[in-house]
Write an enzyme that holds these catalytic residues in place. Structure first.
Site, PDB file in Angstrom:
ATOM      1  N   GLU A   1       1.195   4.024  -2.869  1.00 36.04           N
ATOM      2  CA  GLU A   1       0.899   4.524  -4.211  1.00 36.04           C
ATOM      3  C   GLU A   1       2.022   5.368  -4.799  1.00 36.04           C
ATOM      4  OE1 GLU A   1      -3.043   3.457  -2.442  1.00 36.04           O
ATOM      5  OE2 GLU A   1      -1.197   4.386  -1.729  1.00 36.04           O
TER       6      GLU A   1
ATOM      7  N   LEU B   1       0.854  -1.195   0.000  1.00 37.54           N
ATOM      8  CA  LEU B   1       0.000   0.000   0.000  1.00 37.54           C
ATOM      9  C   LEU B   1       0.888   1.242   0.000  1.00 37.54           C
ATOM     10  CD1 LEU B   1      -2.009  -2.240   0.917  1.00 37.54           C
ATOM     11  CD2 LEU B   1      -3.189  -0.473   2.218  1.00 37.54           C
TER      12      LEU B   1
ATOM     13  N   HIS C   1     -14.414   7.282  -1.180  1.00 35.42           N
ATOM     14  CA  HIS C   1     -14.445   6.270  -2.235  1.00 35.42           C
ATOM     15  C   HIS C   1     -15.334   6.695  -3.399  1.00 35.42           C
ATOM     16  CE1 HIS C   1     -13.113   3.952   1.262  1.00 35.42           C
ATOM     17  NE2 HIS C   1     -12.595   3.071   0.413  1.00 35.42           N
TER      18      HIS C   1
ATOM     19  N   PHE D   1      -8.997   2.931  -5.723  1.00 36.50           N
ATOM     20  CA  PHE D   1     -10.036   3.950  -5.905  1.00 36.50           C
ATOM     21  C   PHE D   1      -9.326   5.237  -6.309  1.00 36.50           C
ATOM     22  CE2 PHE D   1     -12.010   0.948  -3.068  1.00 36.50           C
ATOM     23  CZ  PHE D   1     -13.333   0.889  -3.496  1.00 36.50           C
ATOM     24  N   ALA D   2      -9.950   6.007  -7.166  1.00 35.80           N
ATOM     25  CA  ALA D   2      -9.344   7.261  -7.606  1.00 35.80           C
ATOM     26  C   ALA D   2      -9.042   8.182  -6.422  1.00 35.80           C
ATOM     27  CB  ALA D   2     -10.259   7.969  -8.607  1.00 35.80           C
ATOM     28  N   ASP D   3      -9.826   8.071  -5.366  1.00 38.51           N
ATOM     29  CA  ASP D   3      -9.619   8.894  -4.174  1.00 38.51           C
ATOM     30  C   ASP D   3      -8.217   8.719  -3.595  1.00 38.51           C
ATOM     31  OD1 ASP D   3     -12.895   9.223  -3.198  1.00 38.51           O
ATOM     32  OD2 ASP D   3     -12.327   7.565  -4.486  1.00 38.51           O
ATOM     33  N   PHE D   4      -7.649   7.509  -3.740  1.00 35.05           N
ATOM     34  CA  PHE D   4      -6.371   7.218  -3.113  1.00 35.05           C
ATOM     35  C   PHE D   4      -5.191   7.835  -3.857  1.00 35.05           C
ATOM     36  CE2 PHE D   4      -8.293   2.960  -1.466  1.00 35.05           C
ATOM     37  CZ  PHE D   4      -9.146   3.686  -0.634  1.00 35.05           C
TER      38      PHE D   4
END
Length: 668
Positions: A407, A405, A474, A430-433
Site C-alpha cells: 500500500e 500487496l 476488517h 479495506f480501510a483497515d489496511f
C-alpha cells in the site's frame, strides 16, 4: 583514481569540473553561515558530490529526480537560482517553500525535482509514479530516486523496487552507500556483501560503482539510462562513497575511526578530478584558483540578494489558504449543493450504493483519460467488492492496474503520477489496511501543496465500517485518524446519490481525498441515482430530515440508524444532519441545526474517544453556546476493538446506545 574520459570533449570535462566545484564551495560557505547562526541546520554532502553531480549530468533536464538531503549537486545541476536556494535555507518567504520547510525538504516542478521528507523511504515510490506516467505517454525518459545505505532497510525501499520491477518501469534507484546511517555502520545494517545484490531479488539488473569517480558515475548512469528506456526496466545502482562530515553538523564524526577518515580523504572526488585535469593539462593551478574565486564571488553576490529579502510577516489567511490546492471551476457539469434540483432526480433509476459508486468511477474514467486506477485485485477480479468489475475490458490494463500487496508504494506511485499531470484512484481493499500506507498519506500527500505548491491529485477509496461480522481488522472506523491532518479531504457519503456525486467531485479535486464507503451499505441501501455526470460539492452537509425537538448530527451508517429511529418514534421531532464531508466540516450547517432545536446528539460509528464527535461537540460548545438548551451529547461505539461475534458487534456499535442517549437529551 583512474579516469576514463571516453568521448568527452575538453570543454565537457571543464564543465563537469565547474559543476563539481560549485556545490563544494557552496557547502563550505554554508558551514560558515551555520556557525554564524545565519542558517539553522546543514546536512553536508562534502565528499559525495560526484554522485549528485554525475547523475544529474547524465539525465535530461526534464527527467524527474527525487533527491535527499546530501544531494546539493542535483539542485545546482538543474541550475536553480542560488539566491533562491539561499532564501530557502534561511527560511525566507522567497524560497521554494515560503519558509515552511527546511534545507532540501522542497521541490520544484519547473526543475523536475521532488524534495524529500524526513522519512526518506517514501521518495522511492514517487519515482515509480513518474516513470509510470512517462511509460503511459510513451515518453523515452527515466525517473531517478536516491536513498542511502540506511534507507535500504526501510520497507518503502523494498516496496518501491518490487513495484518498479513488476510493472517494468524505467526507474534508476541510486543507493549512496557512505558507510554510516548517522552513527550506525553498515555492518550493523545489513548482512549481504553489497547492497546491489538485492537487485536480483526483485528481478532487476544492478551495478556497484565508485561514487567518488565523477566520470565513472556519468558514464555508468548514461548507459543505464539508455538501458532503462530501451528495455523499459528499472535498475539499481550502488555508489560507494563516504560522508566526510557528520550526519548533520551537530552530530560530528567522533564515532568514525580516524584511519577510515584518512583513507577516504585520499578519495576526495573533487581533489582527484582536479589532479586528473592538471595531468591532462586542461587546467593549471592558477586557473583552478581563478575558477574558485569566480564561484566564490558568485556565491557572495547571490547571498547578498538573499540577505536583503524581507523578514516573513505571518499571514494567517494565506497559511490556511495554501493548505489546499484551489479547485478549478467546473464547466459542462451539474453541481449540486444542499438541495437536489427536481429535474436531476425525475425518472432517475433506483440503484444500490455500490452501483452508484461504480457509475461515478466509470463516468470519471470516461471524463478523464489521464485517470489511473490502482488496487489489489481490481482488474480481472473486479475488486474485493466487485466495484471495478468490467473496467478492465472497458479501459485496458494500462489504466486499471492490479497492484502487489504494498500500500505504501502504491500511494507513493499515485503521488508520482500527480507530479506528471495524471489523476489516480487507489482502492484500499479495506480501510483497515491503510495503516501500512499511513506515512505516505499523512506526510507526503497531505503536506505536499502546503510545502511547495505541488498538488497531490489522488483519491483513496476506503471500504470501511462494521455490521458484517468481519472482526477487528476488517471493520474499523478510522476516519478520525485523517480528520486531524491538514491537507487531506475526508468524504463519507451515506446515500447512493451522494456517493456518486461526491466521488466524481473527489476525482475532479486536485487535493488528496480519502473517500470512505460503508461496506454494510453497499448492497443494503438503494435510492434514485441520475445517469447524469454530476458532482456534489465537497464540504457541504445535507439536512436529511427537519425537526424541532433534537438534532442528530451524523454520517455514514449513522444516518440510516437515525432515520430508522425517527421512524420508530414519530412523536419525537428529530432534525437529522448528514455531514457527508468530515474535512472540511460544514460549520454553517452545524450551527443551523443547533439553532433549529437547541439540543444536539453527535452520533457516529467510530469509537467515542477522539472521534469526530468530540471536535463537533467542542465547536458547538464554543460557538453555539447561547443556542443550546442542553449539553451536547456524544453517542459512539465502545472504546474497544471491534469484536467478531455478531452479538458482541451489535453491543459494540453506537446504535445500541442511541435510544438511551436520546432519552437523556430529551429529559434534560
Amino acid at each position: 583514481m583512474y579516469f576514463d574520459r571516453k568521448n568527452l570533449t575538453n570543454e565537457a570535462l571543464l564543465d563537469i569540473y565547474k559543476r563539481l566545484l560549485l556545490p563544494r564551495l557552496i557547502e563550505e560557505k554554508m558551514l560558515i553561515l551555520l556557525r554564524q547562526g545565519k542558517i539553522s541546520k546543514w546536512f553536508s554532502g562534502i565528499g559525495q558530490e560526484a554522485i549528485s553531480v554525475g547523475c544529474t549530468y547524465a539525465l535530461d533536464s526534464d527527467e524527474w529526480i527525487m533527491p535527499l538531503h546530501r544531494n546539493l549537486g542535483v539542485f545546482t545541476g538543474r541550475n536553480m537560482p542560488l539566491h533562491k536556494l539561499f532564501m530557502q535555507w534561511q527560511g525566507n518567504k522567497e524560497g521554494y517553500s515560503k519558509g515552511r520547510e527546511r534545507s532540501f525538504h522542497f521541490g520544484s516542478k519547473e526543475h523536475h525535482i521532488c524534495g524529500m521528507i524526513s522519512h526518506l523511504g517514501p521518495q522511492l515510490a514517487i519515482a515509480d509514479g513518474v516513470a509510470l506516467a512517462q511509460t503511459l505517454q510513451q515518453q523515452p525518459k527515466v525517473a531517478m530516486a536516491f536513498t542511502g545505505d540506511g534507507g535500504t532497510s526501510e520497507g518503502d525501499f523494498h516496496e518501491a523496487l518490487n513495484v518498479a520491477a513488476v510493472w517494468d518501469l524505467p526507474v534508476i534507484f541510486i543507493i549512496e552507500n557512505n558507510g554510516y546511517g548517522l552513527s550506525t555502520p553498515t555492518n550493523e545494517q545489513y548482512r549481504c556483501e553489497s547492497l546491489v545484490q538485492r537487485a536480483k531479488g526483485y528481478g532487476m539488473e544492478g551495478v556497484r560503482i565508485d561514487g567518488n569517480n565523477i566520470l565513472e558515475v556519468i558514464d555508468s548512469i548514461k548507459g543505464i539510462r539508455e538501458y532503462c528506456i530501451r528495455e523499459q526496466k528499472p535498475y539499481l545502482v550502488e555508489c560507494t562513497t563516504f560522508r566526510m562530515r557528520g550526519h548533520e553538523e551537530a552530530s560530528g564524526t567522533k564515532y568514525v575511526p580516524s584511519a577510515l577518515m584518512e583513507e577516504w580523504a585520499q578519495k576526495d572526488p573533487l581533489q582527484n578530478f582536479e589532479e586528473y585535469l592538471l595531468s591532462q593539462q586542461l587546467l593549471t593551478q592558477t586557473a583552478i584558483e581563478e575558477q574558485k574565486e569566480s564561484i566564490r564571488q558568485l556565491i557572495e553576490a547571490e547571498l547578498q540578494i538573499a540577505f536583503t529579502a524581507d523578514d516573513i510577516v505571518p499571514d494567517t489567511n494565506e497559511e490556511l489558504q495554501d493548505v489546499y490546492a484551489p479547485v478549478p471551476a467546473q464547466t459542462g457539469i451539474t453541481i449540486i449543493n444542499n438541495s437536489l434540483p427536481i429535474n436531476i432526480i425525475e425518472n432517475a433509476p433506483e440503484k444500490r450504493m455500490i452501483d452508484a459508486i461504480k457509475d461515478g468511477l466509470f463516468q470519471s474514467m470516461l471524463q478523464h483519460p489521464n485517470l489511473i486506477l490502482m488496487g489489489q485485485d481490481i482488474a480481472e477480479y473486479g475488486g474485493a467488492f466487485k466495484i471495478t468489475e468490467g473496467f478492465l475490458t472497458a479501459f485496458g490494463k494500462q489504466r486499471v492496474r492490479n497492484t502487489p500487496l504494498c500500500e505504501s508504494a502504491i500511494l507513493g506511485t499515485a503521488l508520482g503520477l500527480s507530479l506528471a499531470g495524471f489523476k489516480s484512484m487507489m482502492e484500499m481493499q479495506f480501510a483497515d489496511f491503510v495503516t501500512v500506507g499511513f506515512n505516505q498519506i499523512i506526510n507526503n500527500l497531505a503536506k505536499m501543496h502546503y510545502r511547495w505548491g505541488q498538488q497531490a491529485d489522488v483519491v483513496v477509496r476506503m471500504p470501511t465500517g462494521a455490521g458484517v461480522g468481519a472482526g477487528p481488522f476488517h471493520s474499523q472506523s478510522n476516519e478520525a485518524w485523517f480528520v486531524h491532518t491538514p491537507g487531506l479531504k475526508v468524504v463519507y457519503p451515506s446515500s447512493p446519490i451522494d456517493a456518486k456525486g461526491l466521488l466524481i467531485a473527489a476525482i475532479n479535486d486536485p487535493n488528496p481525498v480519502l473517500f470512505f464507503e460503508h461496506k454494510a451499505l453497499y448492497r443494503s441501501v438503494s435510492g434514485p441515482v441520475p445517469n447524469d455526470y454530476y458532482t456534489i460539492e465537497i464540504g457541504k452537509a445535507k439536512q436529511v430530515q427537519a425537526g424541532t425537538d433534537i438534532s442528530i448530527i451524523t454520517y455514514g451508517a449513522g444516518v440510516h440508524w437515525a432515520v430508522e429511529y425517527a421512524t420508530q418514534y414519530p412523536q419525537i421531532s428529530i432534525d437529522i444532519l448528514d455531514l457527508r464531508t468530515l474535512l472540511p466540516l460544514d460549520y454553517d450547517a452545524i450551527k443551523a441545526t443547533v439553532a433549529r432545536t437547541g439540543k444536539v446528539l453527535v452520533f457516529h460509528e467510530d469509537n467515542l474517544t477522539g472521534g469526530i464527535g468530540a471536535e463537533i461537540a467542542a465547536w458547538i460548545s464554543q460557538h453555539c453556546f447561547e443556542l443550546l438548551d442542553a449539553p451536547v451529547i456524544r453517542c459512539a461505539s465502545l472504546d474497544t476493538p471491534i469484536p467478531f461475534n455478531i452479538a458482541l458487534e451489535k453491543n459494540y456499535l453506537a446504535k445500541a446506545r442511541l435510544h438511551e442517549n436520546i432519552q437523556q437529551l430529551l429529559a434534560y
